[in-house]
Design a protein around this motif. Structure first.
Motif, PDB file in Angstrom:
ATOM      1  N   SER A  13      16.528 -12.358 -91.611  1.00  0.00           N
ATOM      2  CA  SER A  13      16.881 -12.725 -92.974  1.00  0.00           C
ATOM      3  C   SER A  13      17.339 -14.173 -93.065  1.00  0.00           C
ATOM      4  O   SER A  13      17.102 -14.836 -94.048  1.00  0.00           O
ATOM      5  CB  SER A  13      17.942 -11.775 -93.520  1.00  0.00           C
ATOM      6  OG  SER A  13      19.161 -11.987 -92.866  1.00  0.00           O
ATOM      7  N   HIS A  14      17.990 -14.617 -92.000  1.00  0.00           N
ATOM      8  CA  HIS A  14      18.427 -16.016 -92.050  1.00  0.00           C
ATOM      9  C   HIS A  14      17.328 -16.990 -91.646  1.00  0.00           C
ATOM     10  O   HIS A  14      17.028 -17.929 -92.369  1.00  0.00           O
ATOM     11  CB  HIS A  14      19.642 -16.228 -91.146  1.00  0.00           C
ATOM     12  CG  HIS A  14      20.891 -15.654 -91.719  1.00  0.00           C
ATOM     13  ND1 HIS A  14      21.232 -14.335 -91.544  1.00  0.00           N
ATOM     14  CD2 HIS A  14      21.854 -16.191 -92.502  1.00  0.00           C
ATOM     15  CE1 HIS A  14      22.364 -14.078 -92.170  1.00  0.00           C
ATOM     16  NE2 HIS A  14      22.772 -15.204 -92.781  1.00  0.00           N
TER      17      HIS A  14
ATOM     18  N   ARG B 107      13.959 -17.072 -93.673  1.00  0.00           N
ATOM     19  CA  ARG B 107      14.083 -17.611 -95.013  1.00  0.00           C
ATOM     20  C   ARG B 107      14.230 -19.136 -95.038  1.00  0.00           C
ATOM     21  O   ARG B 107      13.754 -19.776 -95.968  1.00  0.00           O
ATOM     22  CB  ARG B 107      15.336 -17.044 -95.664  1.00  0.00           C
ATOM     23  CG  ARG B 107      15.074 -15.863 -96.521  1.00  0.00           C
ATOM     24  CD  ARG B 107      16.407 -15.508 -97.056  1.00  0.00           C
ATOM     25  NE  ARG B 107      16.728 -14.135 -96.777  1.00  0.00           N
ATOM     26  CZ  ARG B 107      16.803 -13.276 -97.748  1.00  0.00           C
ATOM     27  NH1 ARG B 107      16.569 -13.635 -98.967  1.00  0.00           N
ATOM     28  NH2 ARG B 107      17.099 -12.049 -97.468  1.00  0.00           N
ATOM     29  N   ALA B 108      14.919 -19.649 -94.027  1.00  0.00           N
ATOM     30  CA  ALA B 108      15.216 -21.087 -94.034  1.00  0.00           C
ATOM     31  C   ALA B 108      13.950 -21.945 -94.213  1.00  0.00           C
ATOM     32  O   ALA B 108      13.931 -22.796 -95.104  1.00  0.00           O
ATOM     33  CB  ALA B 108      15.966 -21.455 -92.765  1.00  0.00           C
TER      34      ALA B 108
ATOM     35  N   LEU C 254      11.194 -21.003 -95.541  1.00  0.00           N
ATOM     36  CA  LEU C 254      10.648 -20.752 -96.869  1.00  0.00           C
ATOM     37  C   LEU C 254      11.402 -21.575 -97.912  1.00  0.00           C
ATOM     38  O   LEU C 254      10.811 -22.140 -98.825  1.00  0.00           O
ATOM     39  CB  LEU C 254      10.746 -19.269 -97.226  1.00  0.00           C
ATOM     40  CG  LEU C 254       9.974 -18.290 -96.331  1.00  0.00           C
ATOM     41  CD1 LEU C 254      10.139 -16.879 -96.848  1.00  0.00           C
ATOM     42  CD2 LEU C 254       8.502 -18.671 -96.274  1.00  0.00           C
ATOM     43  N   ARG C 255      12.715 -21.609 -97.736  1.00  0.00           N
ATOM     44  CA  ARG C 255      13.526 -22.394 -98.659  1.00  0.00           C
ATOM     45  C   ARG C 255      13.123 -23.863 -98.608  1.00  0.00           C
ATOM     46  O   ARG C 255      12.988 -24.521 -99.635  1.00  0.00           O
ATOM     47  CB  ARG C 255      14.997 -22.264 -98.292  1.00  0.00           C
ATOM     48  CG  ARG C 255      15.723 -21.183 -99.037  1.00  0.00           C
ATOM     49  CD  ARG C 255      17.222 -21.419 -98.993  1.00  0.00           C
ATOM     50  NE  ARG C 255      17.740 -21.711 -97.668  1.00  0.00           N
ATOM     51  CZ  ARG C 255      18.009 -20.789 -96.727  1.00  0.00           C
ATOM     52  NH1 ARG C 255      17.805 -19.510 -96.986  1.00  0.00           N
ATOM     53  NH2 ARG C 255      18.458 -21.155 -95.554  1.00  0.00           N
ATOM     54  N   ALA C 256      12.900 -24.331 -97.389  1.00  0.00           N
ATOM     55  CA  ALA C 256      12.507 -25.731 -97.219  1.00  0.00           C
ATOM     56  C   ALA C 256      11.176 -26.006 -97.914  1.00  0.00           C
ATOM     57  O   ALA C 256      11.034 -26.985 -98.638  1.00  0.00           O
ATOM     58  CB  ALA C 256      12.423 -26.066 -95.736  1.00  0.00           C
TER      59      ALA C 256
ATOM     60  N   ILE D 288       9.722 -24.375-100.422  1.00  0.00           N
ATOM     61  CA  ILE D 288       9.857 -24.370-101.880  1.00  0.00           C
ATOM     62  C   ILE D 288      10.682 -25.568-102.348  1.00  0.00           C
ATOM     63  O   ILE D 288      10.344 -26.251-103.313  1.00  0.00           O
ATOM     64  CB  ILE D 288      10.490 -23.053-102.364  1.00  0.00           C
ATOM     65  CG1 ILE D 288       9.507 -21.904-102.137  1.00  0.00           C
ATOM     66  CG2 ILE D 288      10.835 -23.131-103.849  1.00  0.00           C
ATOM     67  CD1 ILE D 288      10.046 -20.556-102.495  1.00  0.00           C
ATOM     68  N   GLY D 289      11.764 -25.816-101.612  1.00  0.00           N
ATOM     69  CA  GLY D 289      12.653 -26.914-102.000  1.00  0.00           C
ATOM     70  C   GLY D 289      11.911 -28.251-102.038  1.00  0.00           C
ATOM     71  O   GLY D 289      11.964 -28.973-103.037  1.00  0.00           O
ATOM     72  N   PHE D 290      11.179 -28.517-100.954  1.00  0.00           N
ATOM     73  CA  PHE D 290      10.522 -29.832-100.905  1.00  0.00           C
ATOM     74  C   PHE D 290       9.338 -29.913-101.843  1.00  0.00           C
ATOM     75  O   PHE D 290       9.040 -30.960-102.399  1.00  0.00           O
ATOM     76  CB  PHE D 290      10.165 -30.185 -99.458  1.00  0.00           C
ATOM     77  CG  PHE D 290      11.394 -30.583 -98.675  1.00  0.00           C
ATOM     78  CD1 PHE D 290      11.982 -31.840 -98.904  1.00  0.00           C
ATOM     79  CD2 PHE D 290      11.988 -29.715 -97.769  1.00  0.00           C
ATOM     80  CE1 PHE D 290      13.133 -32.195 -98.211  1.00  0.00           C
ATOM     81  CE2 PHE D 290      13.129 -30.074 -97.080  1.00  0.00           C
ATOM     82  CZ  PHE D 290      13.721 -31.316 -97.294  1.00  0.00           C
TER      83      PHE D 290
ATOM     84  N   VAL E 270      10.890 -30.737-104.983  1.00  0.00           N
ATOM     85  CA  VAL E 270      11.211 -32.177-105.010  1.00  0.00           C
ATOM     86  C   VAL E 270       9.966 -32.970-105.337  1.00  0.00           C
ATOM     87  O   VAL E 270       9.992 -33.874-106.179  1.00  0.00           O
ATOM     88  CB  VAL E 270      11.810 -32.613-103.655  1.00  0.00           C
ATOM     89  CG1 VAL E 270      11.926 -34.136-103.602  1.00  0.00           C
ATOM     90  CG2 VAL E 270      13.169 -31.960-103.439  1.00  0.00           C
TER      91      VAL E 270
ATOM     92  N   MET F 105       7.382 -17.630-102.374  1.00  0.00           N
ATOM     93  CA  MET F 105       8.271 -16.666-103.042  1.00  0.00           C
ATOM     94  C   MET F 105       7.923 -15.241-102.651  1.00  0.00           C
ATOM     95  O   MET F 105       8.798 -14.407-102.380  1.00  0.00           O
ATOM     96  CB  MET F 105       8.130 -16.792-104.576  1.00  0.00           C
ATOM     97  CG  MET F 105       8.605 -18.095-105.137  1.00  0.00           C
ATOM     98  SD  MET F 105      10.362 -18.091-105.423  1.00  0.00           S
ATOM     99  CE  MET F 105      10.391 -17.294-107.000  1.00  0.00           C
TER     100      MET F 105
ATOM    101  N   GLY G 243       9.115 -14.430 -99.354  1.00  0.00           N
ATOM    102  CA  GLY G 243      10.561 -14.141 -99.421  1.00  0.00           C
ATOM    103  C   GLY G 243      10.817 -12.709 -99.889  1.00  0.00           C
ATOM    104  O   GLY G 243      11.643 -11.991 -99.316  1.00  0.00           O
TER     105      GLY G 243
END
Lengths: 146, 600
Positions: free
Chosen positions: B390-391, B394-395, B397-399, B401-403, B406, B431, B434
């Motif tokens: 889970s940690h 996801r990290a 995936l977050r990166a 989507i985040g970038f 941006v 997503m 996730g």
């Protein structure tokens, strides 16, 4: 050198997460006095003025600590425990960052005195909104005890 | 009434099987002893009785014979004296023609025979029974009373006691001796004597034969019987049986045994009798003793049997107690039964079995502990595994989507429409990834979570879920039919998940209908409540029914309906954890019904 006056202490080992969060805070002008620490050990040294940060005036505590739970060496829970068990740092608001809202560490954090938590969602927008809102609340609205 | 009746019946019917072993054995042994004792006593009693009776009869016969001989002997001197007088010259001569000159002398001889008052009369008869002379003690009328008897007694050439006659209150008997001259009988000398036994004589007799015994004299022709005092009616005598003994019942119904014998030189019989009871006294005493001894034996037998059965059942009881102790999980009390008999062996076998059971159980417990430790370790491993999934998954995936975000926000001018479409695809896919991770984690967590059961108000829960998923006042077009729903006893969080998944599925798959209709309800069947969620949506092909409840199995394309294929798998897992069943009915384009049943 790092300024004595710190608004936000941001403890996050993941550079990508850190960069995205700082970007978001900067966008809303909240990252002016932000210090980023990459792990728990470094964070504790900063807070208590030890190790690398020996001699730092620790009475100038950060206004807010954003603390990731999952970190190498010393994790967020341990850092939280140290902060909340020391009278000098006990009053600093601490917001925990976690990947999952089902994380059992959230319960542990609240039990140890964390003030809030943010789930880092995969959805970036949700994350940035949460960071911004919590930052506003704890930095600007919340009055720390004198 | 019926109940009472059956109760009575049960109380009345005594069953040998219902007795315990400890009761059965003494009962059996005492019954056996009783049977043996009764049989043995009866046979012995019969034997003793027969022997006693035989002895008694033998004694009676010999007594009768002895008395007969004794009386016969006592007659001899009297007969001899009488015959001597009959042989006297004067007596012979007086019967000769012209012998009247001897009358005085003959009378004198006759008078000599009247020794005492019992000798009442002495007569001399000629051959024609004509009285020639007589001597009498008293007066002439005595003689006249005997006249009628003269014809009665038999006459022959041997001296003899005649029959007993009754005259008034007295009994008399004649002693007859023939008078002979030249070897011819010329007349008879007849002495009449009163039959009288002095009390002293009677006492002597009774001493001789016993007080209970009775002695009778009588004429051989049965014309008269006497007990020496009075004339008695004594007709029971069997004159044909003068050698043995016989039995008869007297007027009181008492059984008597008797023996009769003729007395030589007389026309008399002597009879001795006594009650059979006297003879049987000894046998009866013997029987009483037998009964007493038998009773004592039976009591002792029962006591011994009881002790024996106790010595049998006591170890059995110990074994029983030990067995139930083991059933309760107590192995610490071995059975203390000594001895080398079957019970002792059984006890030691039982003890070694108990030890083995205990060891086996200990082994089992150790194994369970070992396995539990292993299981806990692997559970912890799994926990940390899913934690890190889970940690760590996801990290990135977050990166991504985040970038990408941006990129979209800060470089929007530099991206052409196609580039913008691509960034959207990247974000959506990430997503979805996730979501998949979240569902998978939720599903795997289900297997580990403990069920905490409470009473759930199903109707309330379903209403809340419907309001959450598709608020009725939100202008949605779904027609809701909510039928009565009984309460559920189960884990509230999990059951909520079940209803949420089923209802959200129903909403999803009926979404493209003109008039979506969703119905929930329940029916109770054989202590089981079965719930259902029914929609009029796209339904599914029955062919693929088997895949419905499997993880990541989908019957519709993602482009048609979004989803990860975990929802129904979660439903299935929760319901089976509650001991229930899940199934579905449906047809393509005709809606679907999902059922789950829970044990009450």
């Amino acid at each position: 050198m790092i300024a004595d006056s710190v608004d936000i202490l941001f403890v996050e080992d993941n550079f990508n997460d850190a960069e995205l969060a700082i970007r978001e805070l900067k966008k809303h002008h909240m990252a002016n006095n932000l210090v980023h620490m990459e792990d728990g050990e470094e964070a504790l040294e900063f807070i208590f003025g030890t190790g690398k940060f020996k001699g730092r005036n620790i009475t100038r505590a950060p206004k807010l600590i954003l603390l990731d739970i999952q970190m190498p060496k010393i994790n967020g829970i341990e850092v939280l425990q140290k902060i909340k068990s020391d009278p000098r740092t006990r009053t600093i608001p601490v917001i925990m960052l976690t990947s999952s809202k089902e994380d059992p560490d959230i319960q542990k954090s609240y039990a140890l005195g964390a003030n809030s938590y943010i789930v880092k969602p995969v959805d970036f927008k949700g994350f940035s909104d949460a960071i911004r809102n919590l930052g506003f609340y704890w930095l600007l609205l919340n009055q720390p005890p004198v | 009434m019926v109940k009472n009746k059956s109760l009575n019946k049960r109380r009345m019917s005594f069953s040998f099987r219902s007795l315990s072993l400890q009761q059965r054995l003494p009962l059996l042994i005492s019954m056996l002893l009783l049977a043996i004792m009764v049989t043995f006593s009866w046979i012995s009693y019969i034997g003793v009785k027969t022997a006693a009776l035989e002895t008694g009869k033998e004694r009676l016969r010999s007594l009768a014979s002895q008395l007969s001989v004794m009386f016969s002997r006592s007659t001899q001197s009297i007969l001899a004296a009488t015959q001597a007088t009959a042989n006297h010259e004067s007596v012979i001569k007086v019967l000769q023609p012209g012998g009247s000159e001897f009358r005085g002398q003959a009378l004198e001889e006759l008078q000599k025979l009247r020794l005492d008052s019992t000798w009442v009369l002495v007569e001399l008869l000629d051959i024609n029974r004509q009285l020639v002379i007589y001597s009498e003690r008293d007066s002439a009328h005595v003689k006249s009373r005997f006249d009628s008897l003269q014809q009665a007694f038999p006459l022959n050439h041997l001296a003899k006691f005649g029959k007993i006659y009754q005259l008034g209150d007295f009994m008399y008997y004649p002693i007859i001796a023939p008078v002979t001259h030249d070897n011819r009988v010329t007349g008879y000398l007849v002495r009449w004597r009163l039959l009288a036994a002095s009390p002293k004589a009677l006492e002597q007799f009774s001493q001789l034969i016993g007080t209970k015994a009775k002695l009778y004299f009588g004429n051989a022709d049965g014309s008269l019987w006497t007990n020496m005092t009075n004339v008695v009616s004594y007709q029971k005598i069997d004159t044909g049986n003068l050698r043995g003994s016989f039995e008869y019942l007297d007027a009181k119904g008492e059984k008597l045994i008797a023996a009769a014998r003729p007395i030589a030189n007389t026309s008399w019989l002597i009879s001795v009798e006594f009650p059979e009871q006297i003879v049987l006294q000894m046998a009866n005493r013997f029987l009483r003793q037998l009964i007493i001894i038998g009773g004592i034996l039976i009591i002792v037998g029962i006591l011994i049997a009881w002790l024996m059965s106790r010595s049998l059942t006591k170890p059995l009881n110990k074994l029983m107690l030990a067995a139930s102790a083991i059933a309760d999980g107590q192995y610490s009390s071995p059975v203390k039964v000594h001895g080398n008999d079957e019970l002792g062996k059984l006890a030691s076998a039982f003890n070694s079995m108990a030890v083995q059971v205990q060891n086996a159980r200990q082994d089992l417990e150790n194994k369970v502990i070992e396995r539990t430790v292993q299981l806990e370790a692997s559970n912890r491993e799994l926990e940390s595994y899913s934690y890190s999934i889970s940690h760590d998954l996801r990290a990135p995936l977050r990166a991504i989507i985040g970038f990408v975000s941006v990129l979209e926000d800060e470089y929007t001018n530099k991206l052409d429409p196609e580039a913008k479409r691509i960034t959207t695809v990247i974000k959506d896919s990430t997503m979805k990834m996730g979501q998949l991770i979240d569902d998978l984690l939720a599903f795997s967590r289900l297997g580990r979570n403990e069920i905490v059961k409470t009473n759930i108000n199903t109707r309330e829960m379903v209403n809340e879920i419907i309001n959450e998923l598709a608020p009725v006042n939100d202008g949605n077009k779904i027609e809701w039919i909510i039928r009565p729903l009984p309460g559920i006893y189960g884990d509230a969080n999990m059951i909520r998940q079940v209803w949420t998944n089923l209802i959200s599925n129903a909403i999803k798959y009926s979404g493209n209908k003109e008039k979506p209709r969703i119905e929930t309800g329940a029916f109770i069947d054989k202590e089981q409540a079965t719930f259902f969620v029914r929609d009029n949506g796209v339904g599914f092909d029955e062919k693929y029914k088997g895949k419905l409840f499997k993880v990541f199995q989908r019957l519709h394309r993602s482009s048609e309906f979004e989803g990860t294929g975990v929802g129904l798998a979660i439903v299935e897992k929760i319901i089976s954890k509650h001991g229930g069943k899940v199934w579905a009915e449906g047809a393509a384009a005709k809606g679907a019904s999902f059922y789950f049943s829970l044990p009450a």
